[in-house]
Design a protein around this motif. Structure first.
Motif, PDB file in Angstrom:
ATOM      1  N   HIS A 303       0.624  -1.299  -0.041  1.00 33.49           N
ATOM      2  CA  HIS A 303      -0.168   0.132  -0.121  1.00 33.49           C
ATOM      3  C   HIS A 303       0.896   1.263  -0.092  1.00 33.49           C
ATOM      4  O   HIS A 303       0.209   2.464  -0.371  1.00 33.49           O
ATOM      5  CB  HIS A 303      -0.955   0.183   1.253  1.00 33.49           C
ATOM      6  CG  HIS A 303      -1.967  -1.118   1.314  1.00 33.49           C
ATOM      7  ND1 HIS A 303      -3.389  -1.134   0.614  1.00 33.49           N
ATOM      8  CD2 HIS A 303      -1.926  -2.155   1.873  1.00 33.49           C
ATOM      9  CE1 HIS A 303      -3.790  -2.209   0.660  1.00 33.49           C
ATOM     10  NE2 HIS A 303      -3.211  -2.929   1.603  1.00 33.49           N
ATOM     11  N   GLY A 304       2.078   1.285   0.429  1.00 34.25           N
ATOM     12  CA  GLY A 304       2.901   2.287   0.564  1.00 34.25           C
ATOM     13  C   GLY A 304       3.680   2.842  -0.792  1.00 34.25           C
ATOM     14  O   GLY A 304       4.116   4.078  -1.119  1.00 34.25           O
ATOM     15  N   SER A 324       6.092   1.254  11.383  1.00 32.26           N
ATOM     16  CA  SER A 324       5.385   2.554  10.629  1.00 32.26           C
ATOM     17  C   SER A 324       5.809   2.586   9.265  1.00 32.26           C
ATOM     18  O   SER A 324       6.957   2.169   8.978  1.00 32.26           O
ATOM     19  CB  SER A 324       5.503   3.925  11.370  1.00 32.26           C
ATOM     20  OG  SER A 324       6.825   4.016  11.188  1.00 32.26           O
ATOM     21  N   ASP A 325       5.290   3.341   8.374  1.00 29.36           N
ATOM     22  CA  ASP A 325       5.703   3.718   7.274  1.00 29.36           C
ATOM     23  C   ASP A 325       5.415   5.153   6.620  1.00 29.36           C
ATOM     24  O   ASP A 325       4.604   5.602   7.375  1.00 29.36           O
ATOM     25  CB  ASP A 325       4.925   2.604   5.824  1.00 29.36           C
ATOM     26  CG  ASP A 325       3.596   2.676   6.053  1.00 29.36           C
ATOM     27  OD1 ASP A 325       3.068   3.796   5.271  1.00 29.36           O
ATOM     28  OD2 ASP A 325       2.730   1.797   6.409  1.00 29.36           O
ATOM     29  N   ARG A 369      -2.675  -2.133  17.330  1.00 29.39           N
ATOM     30  CA  ARG A 369      -3.625  -1.102  16.919  1.00 29.39           C
ATOM     31  C   ARG A 369      -2.780  -0.347  15.741  1.00 29.39           C
ATOM     32  O   ARG A 369      -1.609  -0.180  15.739  1.00 29.39           O
ATOM     33  CB  ARG A 369      -3.896  -0.397  18.218  1.00 29.39           C
ATOM     34  CG  ARG A 369      -3.176   0.577  18.385  1.00 29.39           C
ATOM     35  CD  ARG A 369      -3.436   1.475  19.930  1.00 29.39           C
ATOM     36  NE  ARG A 369      -2.300   2.519  20.090  1.00 29.39           N
ATOM     37  CZ  ARG A 369      -2.647   3.708  19.693  1.00 29.39           C
ATOM     38  NH1 ARG A 369      -3.620   4.078  18.984  1.00 29.39           N
ATOM     39  NH2 ARG A 369      -1.638   4.585  20.489  1.00 29.39           N
ATOM     40  N   VAL A 370      -3.648   0.483  14.905  1.00 31.01           N
ATOM     41  CA  VAL A 370      -3.219   1.270  13.884  1.00 31.01           C
ATOM     42  C   VAL A 370      -3.617   2.687  14.156  1.00 31.01           C
ATOM     43  O   VAL A 370      -4.504   3.089  14.734  1.00 31.01           O
ATOM     44  CB  VAL A 370      -3.681   0.736  12.349  1.00 31.01           C
ATOM     45  CG1 VAL A 370      -5.380   0.934  12.591  1.00 31.01           C
ATOM     46  CG2 VAL A 370      -3.094   1.753  11.498  1.00 31.01           C
ATOM     47  N   THR A 371      -2.428   3.788  14.017  1.00 29.86           N
ATOM     48  CA  THR A 371      -2.617   4.892  13.878  1.00 29.86           C
ATOM     49  C   THR A 371      -1.842   5.533  12.977  1.00 29.86           C
ATOM     50  O   THR A 371      -1.517   5.097  11.951  1.00 29.86           O
ATOM     51  CB  THR A 371      -2.177   5.536  15.560  1.00 29.86           C
ATOM     52  OG1 THR A 371      -2.301   6.842  15.710  1.00 29.86           O
ATOM     53  CG2 THR A 371      -0.543   4.951  15.725  1.00 29.86           C
ATOM     54  N   ASP A 372      -1.625   6.976  12.828  1.00 26.34           N
ATOM     55  CA  ASP A 372      -0.742   7.832  12.011  1.00 26.34           C
ATOM     56  C   ASP A 372       0.633   7.735  12.430  1.00 26.34           C
ATOM     57  O   ASP A 372       1.140   7.853  13.422  1.00 26.34           O
ATOM     58  CB  ASP A 372      -1.251   9.233  11.895  1.00 26.34           C
ATOM     59  CG  ASP A 372      -2.554   9.446  11.471  1.00 26.34           C
ATOM     60  OD1 ASP A 372      -3.166   8.484  10.624  1.00 26.34           O
ATOM     61  OD2 ASP A 372      -3.387  10.160  11.988  1.00 26.34           O
ATOM     62  N   SER A 373       1.590   7.477  11.257  1.00 30.74           N
ATOM     63  CA  SER A 373       2.988   7.534  11.754  1.00 30.74           C
ATOM     64  C   SER A 373       3.482   9.088  11.586  1.00 30.74           C
ATOM     65  O   SER A 373       2.665   9.836  10.997  1.00 30.74           O
ATOM     66  CB  SER A 373       3.611   6.972  10.495  1.00 30.74           C
ATOM     67  OG  SER A 373       3.606   7.469   9.151  1.00 30.74           O
ATOM     68  N   GLU A 374       4.714   9.295  12.000  1.00 29.59           N
ATOM     69  CA  GLU A 374       5.222  10.723  11.928  1.00 29.59           C
ATOM     70  C   GLU A 374       5.206  11.286  10.363  1.00 29.59           C
ATOM     71  O   GLU A 374       5.251  12.545  10.207  1.00 29.59           O
ATOM     72  CB  GLU A 374       6.486  10.839  12.771  1.00 29.59           C
ATOM     73  CG  GLU A 374       6.512  10.439  14.089  1.00 29.59           C
ATOM     74  CD  GLU A 374       7.885  10.325  14.697  1.00 29.59           C
ATOM     75  OE1 GLU A 374       8.957  10.831  13.906  1.00 29.59           O
ATOM     76  OE2 GLU A 374       8.058  10.483  16.048  1.00 29.59           O
ATOM     77  N   ASP A 375       5.417  10.275   9.368  1.00 27.78           N
ATOM     78  CA  ASP A 375       5.682  10.705   8.097  1.00 27.78           C
ATOM     79  C   ASP A 375       3.983  10.795   7.333  1.00 27.78           C
ATOM     80  O   ASP A 375       3.854  10.779   6.232  1.00 27.78           O
ATOM     81  CB  ASP A 375       6.359   9.685   7.450  1.00 27.78           C
ATOM     82  CG  ASP A 375       7.900   9.857   8.072  1.00 27.78           C
ATOM     83  OD1 ASP A 375       8.406  10.851   8.173  1.00 27.78           O
ATOM     84  OD2 ASP A 375       8.370   8.642   8.294  1.00 27.78           O
ATOM     85  N   GLY A 376       3.134  10.522   8.142  1.00 30.52           N
ATOM     86  CA  GLY A 376       1.669  10.568   7.385  1.00 30.52           C
ATOM     87  C   GLY A 376       1.236   9.156   7.045  1.00 30.52           C
ATOM     88  O   GLY A 376       0.214   9.001   6.642  1.00 30.52           O
ATOM     89  N   ALA A 378       1.039   4.837   7.794  1.00 25.56           N
ATOM     90  CA  ALA A 378       0.292   4.105   8.895  1.00 25.56           C
ATOM     91  C   ALA A 378       1.412   3.522   9.789  1.00 25.56           C
ATOM     92  O   ALA A 378       2.603   3.425   9.577  1.00 25.56           O
ATOM     93  CB  ALA A 378      -0.260   2.840   8.402  1.00 25.56           C
ATOM     94  N   ARG A 379       0.820   3.444  11.146  1.00 22.41           N
ATOM     95  CA  ARG A 379       1.870   3.065  12.511  1.00 22.41           C
ATOM     96  C   ARG A 379       1.218   2.151  13.162  1.00 22.41           C
ATOM     97  O   ARG A 379      -0.088   2.215  13.441  1.00 22.41           O
ATOM     98  CB  ARG A 379       2.270   4.218  12.960  1.00 22.41           C
ATOM     99  CG  ARG A 379       2.807   3.740  14.437  1.00 22.41           C
ATOM    100  CD  ARG A 379       3.132   5.123  15.253  1.00 22.41           C
ATOM    101  NE  ARG A 379       3.704   4.865  16.522  1.00 22.41           N
ATOM    102  CZ  ARG A 379       4.983   5.064  17.063  1.00 22.41           C
ATOM    103  NH1 ARG A 379       5.716   5.652  16.220  1.00 22.41           N
ATOM    104  NH2 ARG A 379       5.099   4.672  18.374  1.00 22.41           N
TER     105      ARG A 379
END
Length: 389
Positions: A303-304, A324-325, A369-376, A378-379
């Motif tokens: 997906h990245g 994260s990516d 769990r999934v959240t936002d990474s610092e680079d925008g 997925a984390r």
């Protein structure tokens, strides 16, 4: 009698009055009095402790039995009587041998039960925990330990019993379901391999005979069918409980998983967070942990987009790690759906990868769990991980 006495303060007095008899006639009274304040306070303290202990015994869901060093029953609660259906006069008499004979009639393996109990009485320092099956099909979690004072003096043995019949049946049913699921998935996967192999062979022959724009999409469809079959089988297997875990080097596992998943994508990059002072060792099943990282890396690459950068690090609170990516990320309203089997936003995705990742985490007792990474992007945060000292 008790009260405030001049020059003495509060005291408790014990007195005895005896008639003074002279020549057969009561001429007066002889009174003997002694001060028992400390003794009475000690008795009250013991009474309070016994009341609290009894209240605690009756409040718990376990059946409790306490036997002294002479193997005499000195304490029990109502739950114990109800669970074993034992006549009250037996426990009130304190006859442990009669109580043991009664219990032997209730269990599925009487002689083994007696041998276990006698062995524990012969070794008063031992503690033990096991499951006890009764003749009527119930299952008790049995725990026993010595009753020991602070100075090491032993006063007997504590027995507790908890009815785990429902829980045991649930585990057995889950094991049966897992077995049936794996059998079904294996059959599906096996039965699909023959027609898939025939289709691949025909495709190879077709490529030799002609050049058509339909051949590549057909090849992709066959590969996707093969992936789905493999993932269905893996999904069934990953849900089965793991066995013994061991300390696993996270970096070695991550590197190996990345080599497998990123093969053919030279632009993709793996980075580690700077955690030089922390040990990357986790208690886990090595093979399952590899599968967790492979699926998370596969999701990031899928997906990245080309050249995706994947970062791995340990969580600051010491509860786990993250992957994260810098891809497009996952919308907030889809973050629970991505863990459902078959859900995928990629045209060629099978939708099993993240579901398998969650199952691997859950059989370890972890959460993901999934959240936002610092680079925008997925984390994915995996918590509940044990890091050995």
């Amino acid at each position: 009698m008790s009260g405030e006495f001049p020059g003495h303060g509060y005291e408790v007095l014990e007195y005895r009055l005896t008639p003074l008899v002279i020549d057969g006639t009561v001429e007066g009274v002889v009174s003997v009095t002694r001060e028992v304040t400390e003794q009475r306070e000690h008795e009250m303290k013991i009474a309070r402790q016994r009341s609290v202990l009894k209240a605690q015994q009756e409040a718990v869901i376990d059946g409790i039995l306490v036997v002294d060093e002479d193997e005499t029953i000195v304490s029990y609660n109502e739950r114990f009587v109800d669970m074993w259906g034992i006549p009250r006069d037996i426990v009130e008499r304190g006859d442990e041998e009669v109580a043991l004979e009664w219990a032997m009639e209730q269990v599925a393996e009487p002689e083994a039960f007696r041998v276990d109990v006698e062995a524990l009485y012969e070794h008063p320092q031992m503690s033990a925990r096991d499951e006890l099956e009764l003749a009527d099909g119930r299952v008790f979690d049995r725990y026993t330990a010595p009753v020991v004072a602070e100075d090491g003096t032993r006063f007997g043995r504590l027995w507790t019993f908890r009815d785990i019949t429902d829980l045991t049946e649930q585990k057995r049913e889950l094991a049966r379901q897992n077995e049936r699921l794996e059998e079904f998935a294996g059959a599906v996967s096996h039965d699909l391999q023959n027609p898939l192999q025939v289709a691949r062979s025909r495709l190879m022959l077709a490529r030799e005979e002609c050049d058509s724009v339909h051949l590549d999409p057909l090849d992709n469809a066959l590969q996707r069918m093969n992936d789905i079959a493999d993932n269905v089988l893996r999904l069934a297997r990953e849900g089965v409980d793991i066995g013994v875990t061991e300390p696993v080097d996270l970096r070695e596992t991550i590197d190996a998983a990345w080599t497998i998943v990123a093969d053919g994508d030279e632009a993709a990059e793996l980075r580690y967070a700077t955690d030089e002072n922390r040990k990357w060792i986790a208690e886990a099943d090595s093979d399952r942990l590899s599968g967790l990282f492979e699926n998370l890396f596969g999701n990031a690459i899928e997906h990245g987009g080309p050249g995706v950068t994947v970062s791995v690090g340990l969580l600051n609170d010491g509860t786990g790690f993250y992957v994260s990516d810098d891809g497009p990320g996952i919308p907030a309203d889809e973050r629970e759906q991505v863990f459902e089997a078959g859900y995928s936003t990629a045209e060629d995705g099978t939708g099993f990868g993240l579901r398998i990742a969650r199952q691997i985490a859950e059989v370890h007792g972890w959460e993901i769990r999934v959240t936002d990474s610092e680079d925008g992007g997925a984390r994915f945060e995996i918590t509940g991980v044990e890091f050995p000292e």
